[in-house]
Design an enzyme around this catalytic site. Structure first.
Site, PDB file in Angstrom:
ATOM      1  N   GLY A 118       0.805  -1.217   0.000  1.00 60.76           N
ATOM      2  CA  GLY A 118       0.000   0.000   0.000  1.00 60.76           C
ATOM      3  C   GLY A 118       0.829   1.254   0.000  1.00 60.76           C
ATOM      4  O   GLY A 118       0.293   2.363  -0.114  1.00 60.76           O
ATOM      5  N   VAL A 119       2.138   1.134   0.155  1.00 56.83           N
ATOM      6  CA  VAL A 119       3.145   2.210   0.122  1.00 56.83           C
ATOM      7  C   VAL A 119       2.724   3.455   0.914  1.00 56.83           C
ATOM      8  O   VAL A 119       3.051   4.582   0.549  1.00 56.83           O
ATOM      9  CB  VAL A 119       3.553   2.593  -1.329  1.00 56.83           C
ATOM     10  CG1 VAL A 119       4.189   1.415  -2.042  1.00 56.83           C
ATOM     11  CG2 VAL A 119       2.376   3.116  -2.139  1.00 56.83           C
ATOM     12  N   CYS A 120       1.989   3.252   1.991  1.00 58.17           N
ATOM     13  CA  CYS A 120       1.595   4.350   2.894  1.00 58.17           C
ATOM     14  C   CYS A 120       0.802   5.444   2.182  1.00 58.17           C
ATOM     15  O   CYS A 120       0.900   6.617   2.534  1.00 58.17           O
ATOM     16  CB  CYS A 120       2.817   4.961   3.583  1.00 58.17           C
ATOM     17  SG  CYS A 120       3.683   3.819   4.667  1.00 58.17           S
ATOM     18  N   ASN A 121       0.037   5.064   1.163  1.00 61.49           N
ATOM     19  CA  ASN A 121      -0.785   6.033   0.444  1.00 61.49           C
ATOM     20  C   ASN A 121      -2.195   5.461   0.297  1.00 61.49           C
ATOM     21  O   ASN A 121      -2.573   4.961  -0.768  1.00 61.49           O
ATOM     22  CB  ASN A 121      -0.184   6.334  -0.929  1.00 61.49           C
ATOM     23  CG  ASN A 121      -0.834   7.525  -1.613  1.00 61.49           C
ATOM     24  OD1 ASN A 121      -2.043   7.696  -1.578  1.00 61.49           O
ATOM     25  ND2 ASN A 121      -0.020   8.355  -2.250  1.00 61.49           N
TER      26      ASN A 121
END
Length: 558
Positions: free
Chosen positions: A398-401
């Site tokens: 989710g790459v923190c987004n």
């Protein structure tokens, strides 16, 4: 094409020996540090005695000089005039954003309104929890533009009628950390003009962490610059692990009423039984905001980092040219990969307004997923493991987004809650739920990126051409010892119920292959009881990964 003062081949060979045997495609996470940076830093530390700057000894004064000259040099690097800007050293971009929220909340007397763009890092999204006067998520650029031009205001239903002063923050990223698309940089200036027409105090926050890695942050126009800009230096230089908050002095006063104080940010503190009082420092803005002892050793490293970066790359426009050119080539070649039936191998999540030929709209990052020739999703976790076995390093998940993931993967809030309830967690290896991916694959380029990185990435992804959901993906990879070649077969979790095979000799190499495959045990457990196996032909045994722990697996293949 080589825009640098030194040929990129020579830079890679001399400065990045750690990249000789790997393809590094996670510059959006952190760019590697050059070898000469660490050598120069070692020389600096060995040649000087640096004391705590909160003192007047010779070593302390030397530290103070190093810190203050680094502050001025970094302001110059971002074209920020010290007359109009101050730079506060912090741990990282997240710490900078939190500092802003704490300061503005104190200024607003705990009645803070917060607006933020959906394509934000969690560090920006998390500030909404401090906004007791409410928050609003702007889901598109059009929503922001409309808000600024037509119905600009802090929504009245999010503020109490008796509130004398409306105070708010509007925050967004200069570049999406998910897919690299670059957002308009003129919003802060427009916001300031709108706020000046009414009785609203509204300040702009720019998350520049992803942007500054491969682009020139230009704050020369102080009237239209963001009030607060957060960034991390390791994204640019690879070292040191340090961040900064750049504050437009015209807005700096709103940070001075935060409740916490500590270290050298105060001139006087009284601990009386009936008289509790403190006086915050009234000099330079950073003096009142840098809690505790500044990280003076890391700040000293910034001098080395900036010198080496300039010597190798010249300027940030050169970095932008190199990384952008390679990203455009990579995007074009990945988008052109087709299965024999004409369907694309890669589903690339590019914003409709971005163009890889235009650095104003797009950074050197590509977010994507893979499909089989039948249209089934290929698990991002399996792709990353196979990439690792082929010495390719990238980012998945989710790459923190959360906003970007929800938008591009078409995940509604209801679906995301249901996925969480069914066991989805950040990084736990569940790649698909209810027919939709749970995250993305991200590759990103940076200052030392080379054409060979593009070739390696494209060649690897091309191996998935004409892959069927019932087929194995045959990928040869070197093992850690270098004595053998191990042939690994890719298993698509949740789509295939047959056993997966790993043909490998018995030895440490076999143990390594087992460890790689067992990392997906949690995903198998979450796949509603489907059995997953590891086949070791030498022992003619099938090992159930769901019941055997790592030690048992290790013993079984020896």
């Amino acid at each position: 094409m080589n825009p640098y003062p030194v040929p990129i081949d020579r830079i890679r060979r001399k400065e990045y020996p750690s990249l000789n045997k790997t393809t590094y495609l996670d510059h959006a996470g952190s760019t590697p540090h050059p070898k000469s940076l660490m050598k120069d830093y070692q020389k600096l530390m060995n040649a000087h005695l640096f004391g705590n700057p909160h003192s007047q000894s010779p070593s302390s004064l030397q530290s103070t000089e190093v810190v203050e000259t680094a502050r001025l040099r970094m302001l110059h690097f971002f074209r920020a005039d010290p007359e109009h800007f101050d730079l506060v050293f912090v741990a990282n971009a997240t710490a900078a954003l939190k500092l802003v929220a704490e300061g503005v909340r104190g200024h607003a007397k705990s009645r803070l309104w917060y607006g933020y763009h959906a394509d934000s890092h969690t560090s920006l999204v998390g500030l909404r929890e401090l906004a007791s006067a409410g928050s609003r998520c702007f889901f598109t650029d059009t929503e922001v533009a409309t808000w600024l031009s037509e119905d600009f205001n802090i929504p009245s239903d999010e503020l109490t009628d008796d509130q004398a002063r409306k105070v708010g923050l509007f925050a967004y990223p200069a570049q999406s950390n998910m897919n690299g698309r670059r957002l308009p940089l003129d919003w802060p200036g427009k916001l300031r003009k709108c706020a000046s027409k009414g009785n609203t105090e509204l300040y702009s926050v720019l998350d520049a962490a992803a942007f500054v890695a491969t682009a020139q942050l230009d704050l020369s126009d102080h009237e239209n610059a963001p009030d607060f800009t957060a960034l991390s230096f390791y994204k640019i230089f690879g070292f040191p692990d340090l961040g900064a908050l750049i504050v437009r002095k015209g807005a700096g006063h709103v940070l001075l009423k935060r409740r916490y104080f500590g270290g050298g940010t105060v001139d006087m503190v009284i601990n009386g039984a009936d008289d509790v009082w403190h006086a915050t420092k009234q000099g330079a803005l950073h003096e009142a905001l840098e809690d505790g002892t500044p990280a003076f050793h890391s700040i000293a490293a910034l001098h080395c980092a900036l010198d080496v970066h300039t010597r190798l790359y010249g300027c940030m426009s050169n970095v932008s040219q190199n990384a952008g050119h390679l990203a455009a080539l990579l995007y074009t070649r990945m988008a052109s990969l087709l299965h024999s039936n004409g369907t694309p191998v890669c589903t690339i999540y590019k914003h409709s307004a971005s163009d890889y030929q235009d650095p104003r709209t797009q950074g050197p990052t590509i977010a994507f997923n893979l499909r089989t020739c039948r249209g089934a999703w290929i698990g991002k976790s399996d792709f990353e493991r196979l990439a690792t076995l082929n010495n390719i390093q990238l980012r998945t998940g989710g790459v923190c987004n959360p906003g970007g993931i929800a938008s591009y993967l078409d995940l509604s809030p209801k679906e995301m809650r249901e996925n969480y309830a069914e066991g989805l967690r950040c990084g736990n290896g569940i790649d698909e739920m209810n027919g939709k991916p749970t995250g993305i694959i991200r590759v990103s380029l940076g200052a030392p990126s080379h054409m060979q990185d593009v070739e390696a990435c494209v060649n690897f992804v091309a191996r998935f051409v004409d892959v069927d959901s019932n087929q194995d993906v045959q990928l040869d990879h070197p093992n850690p010892s270098g004595r053998h070649k191990v042939s690994s077969k890719c298993f698509f979790w949740g789509r295939r119920k047959e056993a997966t095979g790993v043909n490998t000799p018995r030895s440490r190499d076999a143990e390594y292959a087992v460890q790689i495959m067992t990392q997906n045990t949690q995903a198998a457990q979450a796949a509603k009881g489907e059995q997953s196996y590891l086949l070791v032909p030498e022992k003619e045994a099938v090992l159930d990964l769901m019941v055997l722990d790592k030690k048992s697996l290790k013993d079984a293949v020896q």
